[in-house]
Design an enzyme around this catalytic site. Structure first.
Site, PDB file in Angstrom:
ATOM      1  N   GLY A  12       0.811  -1.369  -0.072  1.00 46.33           N
ATOM      2  CA  GLY A  12       0.027  -0.091   0.076  1.00 46.33           C
ATOM      3  C   GLY A  12       0.633   1.245   0.060  1.00 46.33           C
ATOM      4  O   GLY A  12       2.070   1.322  -0.751  1.00 46.33           O
ATOM      5  N   GLU A  13       0.305   2.145   0.546  1.00 49.03           N
ATOM      6  CA  GLU A  13       1.031   3.562   0.725  1.00 49.03           C
ATOM      7  C   GLU A  13       1.264   4.260  -0.768  1.00 49.03           C
ATOM      8  O   GLU A  13       1.812   5.280  -0.655  1.00 49.03           O
ATOM      9  CB  GLU A  13       2.531   3.546   1.355  1.00 49.03           C
TER      10      GLU A  13
END
Length: 348
Positions: free
Chosen positions: A313-314
């Site tokens: 993610g991120e």
């Protein structure tokens, strides 16, 4: 609810001109593979035969989720706020990759269950201190959902006003794979077991518990895929809702949208259900290792650029794919044609 005006990218005359331009480069036709399709898409998004990439921007939206009270994540909710501080201190993977590839990085507090001190990188857009537990009641009210979509759109428009024409969206929120799985199940009309995955690393026992919880939540709420924003309000997170708004405003502003992993693609599912033309603006960066992402991409007829086994993610996968966009633009603009190089073309 505000409306968005997203122009289709299709332009038959420009498309033909771009294809001729690509085919006349000093190479066999099709020899640059996916880069050729990417160059064509970027030209159509920007409505030009000489596209450029300007001030790429990464927006990481963070929020907490009430569903974590059901034990669907191996990490405590406090990790969301701790990771926001890590972003602000420059220590996360997305910080490293954003610096490497020249992205402006902004961290958006969409609804983290903590308060933060002002910081140059932090955008305070908090809708609430996390959503409520959607196993028992809708995650957010219709008004909160609309507020989040509107705020996300505003943040994207601010980035565009500052010169960006490439937007990448990331997220952070313990429990948000549960939200994304429910959105996927409803909007793709798939059974939950095809949509749920291990998230941040659940054991087999934990995965079965998560499946049970999310199946129960689906049975509690009666929602229709025909009303995607209602589905979003019932199962979504504040960060996912803001990503929906940012995607729609980005497409409205003719930005290239770099789509990251499972959560970002779930936000796109919602956006595209209401505004299908948003897909034309999307470059699918990678296929995540999170169970369900490949199926979600298939539902969207999307071909991701990378398969790296990522599940962080991120926005990390989106930024890692950016050099391929740079290469597509570079060959389209700078590579010699057969005529300009004095090279003989293919014999007919």
């Amino acid at each position: 609810m505000q409306t968005f005006h997203i122009e289709p990218t299709h332009n038959a005359t420009l498309r033909a001109a771009l294809i001729q331009q690509i085919d006349q480069k000093t190479k066999p036709i099709g020899a640059l593979g996916r880069l050729e399709a990417l160059a064509l898409q970027l030209g159509l998004v920007q409505q030009t035969q000489q596209p450029s990439l300007q001030q790429p921007t990464m927006l990481v939206f963070a929020a907490d989720h009430g569903i974590v009270a059901e034990g669907v994540s191996p990490y405590p909710q406090a990790v969301t706020a701790q990771m926001v501080l890590n972003f602000l201190n420059g220590g996360a993977a997305i910080n490293v990759f954003a610096r490497q590839h020249g992205f402006d990085l902004h961290v958006v507090d969409s609804g983290v269950n903590a308060m933060f001190q002002p910081h140059p990188m932090l955008v305070d857009a908090k809708v609430g201190m996390g959503t409520v537990n959607f196993r028992h009641q809708p995650a957010m009210t219709a008004a909160q959902c609309e507020q989040a979509i509107t705020r996300g759109a505003q943040i994207a428009r601010e980035a565009i006003a500052q010169g960006s024409n490439v937007l990448a969206l990331g997220e952070m929120g313990i429990g948000n794979t549960s939200s994304a799985s429910c959105l996927m199940s409803v909007l793709c009309d798939l059974p939950m077991h095809q949509c749920v995955g291990r998230g941040t690393g659940l054991s087999d026992k934990g995965l079965q518990h998560k499946l049970s919880v999310l199946t129960s939540a689906l049975q509690t709420h009666h929602v229709s895929a025909a009303d995607p924003f209602h589905v979003l309000s019932v199962f979504g997170g504040f960060e996912i809702a803001m990503m929906v708004g940012a995607l729609l405003a980005g497409a409205e502003g003719r930005c290239t949208l770099l789509i990251d992993g499972f959560i970002a693609t779930a936000a796109l599912l919602v956006a595209a259900k209401r505004y299908p033309q948003v897909i034309d603006y999307c470059v699918f960066a990678h296929c995540s290792d999170e169970s369900g992402h490949a199926t979600m991409l298939s539902h969207l007829n999307a071909q991701p650029l990378l398969h790296l086994g990522l599940r962080l993610g991120e926005g990390t996968g989106a930024v890692l794919a950016y050099p391929l966009l740079q290469s597509a633009v570079a060959f389209l603009n700078d590579m010699a044609s057969f005529d300009s190089a004095g090279v003989s073309g293919q014999i007919q």
